[in-house]
Design a protein around this motif. Structure first.
Motif, PDB file in Angstrom:
ATOM      1  N   VAL A  88       0.899  -1.243  -0.129  1.00 12.21           N
ATOM      2  CA  VAL A  88       0.119   0.083   0.037  1.00 12.21           C
ATOM      3  C   VAL A  88       0.820   1.430   0.051  1.00 12.21           C
ATOM      4  CG1 VAL A  88      -1.636   1.309   1.230  1.00 12.21           C
ATOM      5  CG2 VAL A  88      -1.948  -1.284   1.411  1.00 12.21           C
ATOM      6  N   ASN A  89       0.518   2.248  -0.945  1.00  9.85           N
ATOM      7  CA  ASN A  89       1.284   3.328  -1.032  1.00  9.85           C
ATOM      8  C   ASN A  89       0.440   4.507  -1.245  1.00  9.85           C
ATOM      9  OD1 ASN A  89       3.610   5.196  -1.021  1.00  9.85           O
ATOM     10  ND2 ASN A  89       3.883   4.906  -3.084  1.00  9.85           N
ATOM     11  N   PHE A  90       0.552   5.723  -0.283  1.00  7.75           N
ATOM     12  CA  PHE A  90      -0.206   6.927  -0.802  1.00  7.75           C
ATOM     13  C   PHE A  90       0.454   7.951  -1.281  1.00  7.75           C
ATOM     14  CE2 PHE A  90      -2.779   4.921   2.520  1.00  7.75           C
ATOM     15  CZ  PHE A  90      -4.040   5.253   2.366  1.00  7.75           C
ATOM     16  N   ALA A  91      -0.143   8.569  -2.462  1.00  7.30           N
ATOM     17  CA  ALA A  91       0.597   9.552  -2.921  1.00  7.30           C
ATOM     18  C   ALA A  91      -0.188  10.733  -3.176  1.00  7.30           C
ATOM     19  CB  ALA A  91       1.315   9.167  -4.388  1.00  7.30           C
ATOM     20  N   MET A  92       0.415  11.951  -3.301  1.00  4.43           N
ATOM     21  CA  MET A  92      -0.611  13.163  -3.755  1.00  4.43           C
ATOM     22  C   MET A  92      -0.613  13.364  -5.232  1.00  4.43           C
ATOM     23  SD  MET A  92      -0.644  16.648  -1.598  1.00  4.43           S
ATOM     24  CE  MET A  92      -2.229  17.492  -1.625  1.00  4.43           C
ATOM     25  N   VAL A  93      -1.616  13.592  -5.669  1.00  2.28           N
ATOM     26  CA  VAL A  93      -1.797  13.418  -6.978  1.00  2.28           C
ATOM     27  C   VAL A  93      -1.133  14.799  -7.834  1.00  2.28           C
ATOM     28  CG1 VAL A  93      -3.374  13.824  -9.193  1.00  2.28           C
ATOM     29  CG2 VAL A  93      -3.993  12.430  -7.170  1.00  2.28           C
ATOM     30  N   ASP A  94      -1.095  16.051  -7.226  1.00  5.89           N
ATOM     31  CA  ASP A  94      -0.456  17.261  -7.916  1.00  5.89           C
ATOM     32  C   ASP A  94       0.676  17.459  -7.564  1.00  5.89           C
ATOM     33  OD1 ASP A  94      -2.606  17.156  -9.539  1.00  5.89           O
ATOM     34  OD2 ASP A  94      -3.841  18.649  -8.406  1.00  5.89           O
ATOM     35  N   MET A  95       1.256  16.810  -6.529  1.00  6.26           N
ATOM     36  CA  MET A  95       2.801  17.277  -5.792  1.00  6.26           C
ATOM     37  C   MET A  95       3.586  15.762  -5.871  1.00  6.26           C
ATOM     38  SD  MET A  95       1.375  19.527  -2.707  1.00  6.26           S
ATOM     39  CE  MET A  95       2.505  20.812  -2.633  1.00  6.26           C
ATOM     40  N   HIS A  96       4.782  16.186  -5.511  1.00  3.89           N
ATOM     41  CA  HIS A  96       5.688  15.042  -5.451  1.00  3.89           C
ATOM     42  C   HIS A  96       5.863  14.533  -3.943  1.00  3.89           C
ATOM     43  CE1 HIS A  96       7.023  15.394  -9.371  1.00  3.89           C
ATOM     44  NE2 HIS A  96       7.391  16.705  -9.261  1.00  3.89           N
ATOM     45  N   MET A  97       4.647  14.238  -3.301  1.00  3.52           N
ATOM     46  CA  MET A  97       4.693  13.918  -2.033  1.00  3.52           C
ATOM     47  C   MET A  97       4.098  12.441  -2.112  1.00  3.52           C
ATOM     48  SD  MET A  97       2.411  15.477   1.289  1.00  3.52           S
ATOM     49  CE  MET A  97       3.053  17.027   0.901  1.00  3.52           C
ATOM     50  N   ASP A  98       4.867  11.619  -1.879  1.00  5.44           N
ATOM     51  CA  ASP A  98       4.428  10.236  -2.028  1.00  5.44           C
ATOM     52  C   ASP A  98       5.380   9.209  -1.121  1.00  5.44           C
ATOM     53  OD1 ASP A  98       6.829  10.151  -3.255  1.00  5.44           O
ATOM     54  OD2 ASP A  98       6.425   8.962  -4.926  1.00  5.44           O
TER      55      ASP A  98
END
Length: 142
Positions: A88-98
């Protein structure tokens, strides 16, 4: 004759009462209004992987709190994946936050749950899967 008229009037009254009761119960229930906050998933998806079916539900609970529920139903010949923890990995769609991993809690065989607080509000995507096979689901965290 008088007894039949009284019985017919009482029968019509009982049928009308029951009809009004049933109509009131059926038409006033709304799924969103009857449950507590967070009972309906914000986003959900299901996908057939090579070894079974993967169901994922995301609940955005407010204040950037998120609950993730995963259920994997393996095919008859792939039972060992029911005990393997999914990636499982969460990432922000518009930013480089993953790279935000969630601590998964094993609820029962093939069912996991995670509760976490995301670092910021916005559009997020969570990747869930086993090995090279994964699925993505997007949601808004507020």
């Amino acid at each position: 004759m008088r007894t039949r008229v009284v019985a017919a009037i009482l029968a019509v009254g009982v049928v009308a009462f029951v009809g009004i009761f049933v109509w009131t119960v059926v038409w006033t229930l709304e799924p969103q209004a009857t449950g507590a906050q967070g009972d309906a998933p914000t986003a959900e998806t299901s996908e057939q992987l090579s070894d079974g079916r993967l169901d994922v539900q995301v609940y955005a609970l407010g204040d950037r709190n998120v609950r993730l529920e995963i259920q994997f139903m393996p095919d008859a010949d792939a039972i060992e994946l029911a005990v393997q923890r999914p990636d499982v990995n969460f990432a922000m769609v518009d930013m480089h936050m993953d790279g935000i991993d969630s601590p998964l809690e094993l609820v029962e065989a093939g069912v996991w749950r995670a509760n976490l607080k995301l670092p910021m509000a916005g559009r997020w995507v969570v990747n869930v899967g086993f090995g090279d096979e994964f699925m993505e689901i997007e949601f808004d965290a507020k």
